[in-house]
Design a protein around this motif. Structure first.
Motif, short mmCIF file in Angstrom:
data_model
loop_
_atom_site.label_atom_id
_atom_site.label_comp_id
_atom_site.label_asym_id
_atom_site.label_seq_id
_atom_site.Cartn_x
_atom_site.Cartn_y
_atom_site.Cartn_z
N VAL A 221 -7.19 -2.57 -0.73
CA VAL A 221 -6.24 -3.04 -1.74
C VAL A 221 -5.78 -1.86 -2.59
CG1 VAL A 221 -7.15 -5.39 -1.90
CG2 VAL A 221 -8.10 -3.60 -3.36
N GLU A 222 -4.71 -2.11 -3.31
CA GLU A 222 -4.18 -1.14 -4.26
C GLU A 222 -3.61 -1.97 -5.40
OE1 GLU A 222 -1.83 1.93 -2.25
OE2 GLU A 222 -0.56 1.94 -4.02
N ALA A 223 -3.97 -1.67 -6.64
CA ALA A 223 -3.55 -2.53 -7.74
C ALA A 223 -3.09 -1.70 -8.92
CB ALA A 223 -4.70 -3.44 -8.17
N PRO A 224 -1.82 -1.84 -9.32
CA PRO A 224 -0.75 -2.51 -8.58
C PRO A 224 -0.20 -1.57 -7.51
CG PRO A 224 0.08 -1.60 -10.63
CD PRO A 224 -1.36 -1.25 -10.60
N GLY A 225 0.68 -2.10 -6.64
CA GLY A 225 1.36 -1.25 -5.66
C GLY A 225 2.13 -0.17 -6.40
N VAL B 80 0.83 -1.22 0.00
CA VAL B 80 0.00 0.00 0.00
C VAL B 80 0.87 1.27 0.00
CG1 VAL B 80 -0.22 0.32 2.53
CG2 VAL B 80 -2.14 0.90 1.03
N TYR B 81 0.29 2.32 -0.56
CA TYR B 81 0.89 3.67 -0.54
C TYR B 81 1.28 4.01 0.90
CZ TYR B 81 0.86 8.78 -1.34
OH TYR B 81 1.17 10.12 -1.43
N ARG B 82 2.51 4.46 1.06
CA ARG B 82 3.03 4.55 2.42
C ARG B 82 2.24 5.48 3.35
NH1 ARG B 82 9.37 5.20 4.03
NH2 ARG B 82 9.13 4.59 6.20
N PRO B 83 1.81 6.65 2.93
CA PRO B 83 0.98 7.47 3.83
C PRO B 83 -0.32 6.78 4.29
CG PRO B 83 1.89 8.83 2.09
CD PRO B 83 2.19 7.40 1.72
#
Ligand code: PLP
Length: 401
Positions: free
Chosen positions: A160-164, A117-120
């Motif tokens: 989820v996040e696609a793609p990372g 996942v997006y770091r923030p």
């Protein structure tokens, strides 16, 4: 004089590229102008006491919407597809994520979040959500139906996040969503990379689809903006949270997001084509170990990408063969068309070094060499290749020292 035809009244089931041009346009309400006005407003006046008592009128208060926000919301709804019951507008991508999570979670709940996942987003979960008594478990992006083992009685949502957006692993969203729905949990997708133009996540079992519209929707590196699109099940809690938290976006940014949306299809087609061409070119370079791009046939996420997405945007990563830091820095300092900066999705090309080892918790990130993330902009692709080639020449010279 006959009134101008309203483009948005054209027959239904239009191609998404046509929808991007026609949706959210109420030509007559705009006195014939193609675009809506930028309405700056807090107060909305009521003509009679009766109207005031009944809260009658299409618009009630600036924070709750204006003709400008309505135009953008309608256009985004058309883009998201038939599952979309509403779209909330927020002042940044991160605020879209935080608002959606606060909307669906309560103290004592458990949340599952993809490890890429997006770091923030991770910082929000480990910071504010933890402080509010919400526990987060991170999961391997390749988990698929295996996610079932991570569910607890109090698991309320899966993100989820696609793609990372650094490492480009491609999760199996329909498989994860099927498990989540059996467990009565909502599925939230950060769909910033593909946008709804290349990935209709609400059609694939996602309940809440988020965008950092700062990126491709805006498309010109000139706004901070977020959107929250939800299906009929999730929209009531999303719209309630937006109201309770007082989230709203500024009128100029709303206008620019709508303007960006009109050209999204042509920009994305160009980002995709140049991005793939450069990804293939990089894969042949002697300095490159691996290219992380789900639209490449040998990428581990390719089959899922091909099944679930209709295209790829211009953001991907590359793993270089082991090299000293000064070689990587020489590359970064030599390329001129690739600026060094974080927010992507604009018309310009970018490069940044990154390192996921610092924050992964469910998986180990072992790329085997230095990693760079590239955003391929709208410059001519041959100019970009020449710039990268100059960067590699400096890289090799510095590595040989
Ligand atoms: C940039 C980004 C965000 C955050 O958007 P901001 O508008 O910068 O707050 C969220 N998710 C992803 C995947 C992003 O790339």
């Amino acid at each position: 004089m006959k009134p101008p035809k309203d483009a948005s009244s054209a027959s239904k089931s239009l191609d998404p590229r046509t929808e991007l041009v026609t949706s959210g346009r109420d030509t007559m309400a705009q006195k014939g102008f193609v675009n809506p006005p930028i309405v700056r407003g807090s107060t909305v006046l009521y003509p009679t006491a009766e109207d005031l008592h009944a809260h009658r009128g299409e618009f009630q208060y600036g924070r709750h919407g204006t003709p400008t926000t309505k135009a953008l919301q309608e256009a985004l709804m058309a883009l998201e597809g038939p599952q979309c019951a509403g779209v909330g507008l927020t002042p940044s991508g991160v605020s879209a994520i935080s608002t959606a999570l606060l909307a669906v979670l309560a103290a004592g709940d458990h949340l599952l979040v993809i490890d890429s996942v997006y770091r923030p987003t991770r910082n929000f979960c480990d910071g504010l959500l933890k402080r509010f008594g919400i526990e987060t478990t991170y999961f391997d992006p390749s988990i698929g139906v295996g996610i079932e083992a991570l569910f607890k009685a109090n698991t309320k949502a899966v993100l989820v996040e696609a793609p990372g957006s650094q490492s480009f692993e491609m999760p199996d969203i329909p498989a994860i969503a099927a498990v989540a729905h059996r467990k009565n949990a909502l599925v939230i997708d950060d769909n910033t990379w593909a946008t709804p133009f290349f990935h209709r996540s609400l059609d694939q079992g996602v309940d809440i689809s988020l965008q950092a519209a700062t990126k491709y929707i805006g498309g010109h590196s000139d706004i901070m903006f977020g959107t929250i699109s939800a299906n009929a099940q999730a929209w009531p809690v999303i719209s309630e949270a937006i109201r309770l938290l007082g989230v709203c976006a500024g009128p100029d940014d709303v206008f620019l997001a709508l303007r960006g949306l009109r050209t999204l299809a042509v920009r994305l087609a160009h980002h995709q084509q140049s991005g793939l061409e450069i990804a293939r070119w990089l894969a042949e370079r002697p300095e490159v170990l691996r290219v992380l791009h789900p639209a490449l046939e040998d990428d581990p996420g390719h089959a899922i990408w091909k099944r679930d997405f209709t295209g790829a945007s211009g953001l991907f990563s590359v793993v270089l063969k082991p090299a000293p830091q000064q070689a990587v820095d020489a590359f970064l300092d030599t390329v001129k068309l690739f600026g060094m900066g974080y927010s992507w999705g604009g018309y310009e090309s970018l490069v940044i070094p990154f390192d996921c080892t610092e924050y992964r918790s469910a998986t180990k990130w072992n790329p085997g060499g230095p990693t760079l993330r590239l955003h391929i902009g709208l410059e001519h692709v041959e100019d970009l290749k020449a710039d990268l080639a100059a960067g590699f020449a400096a890289f090799n010279a510095a590595a040989a020292k």
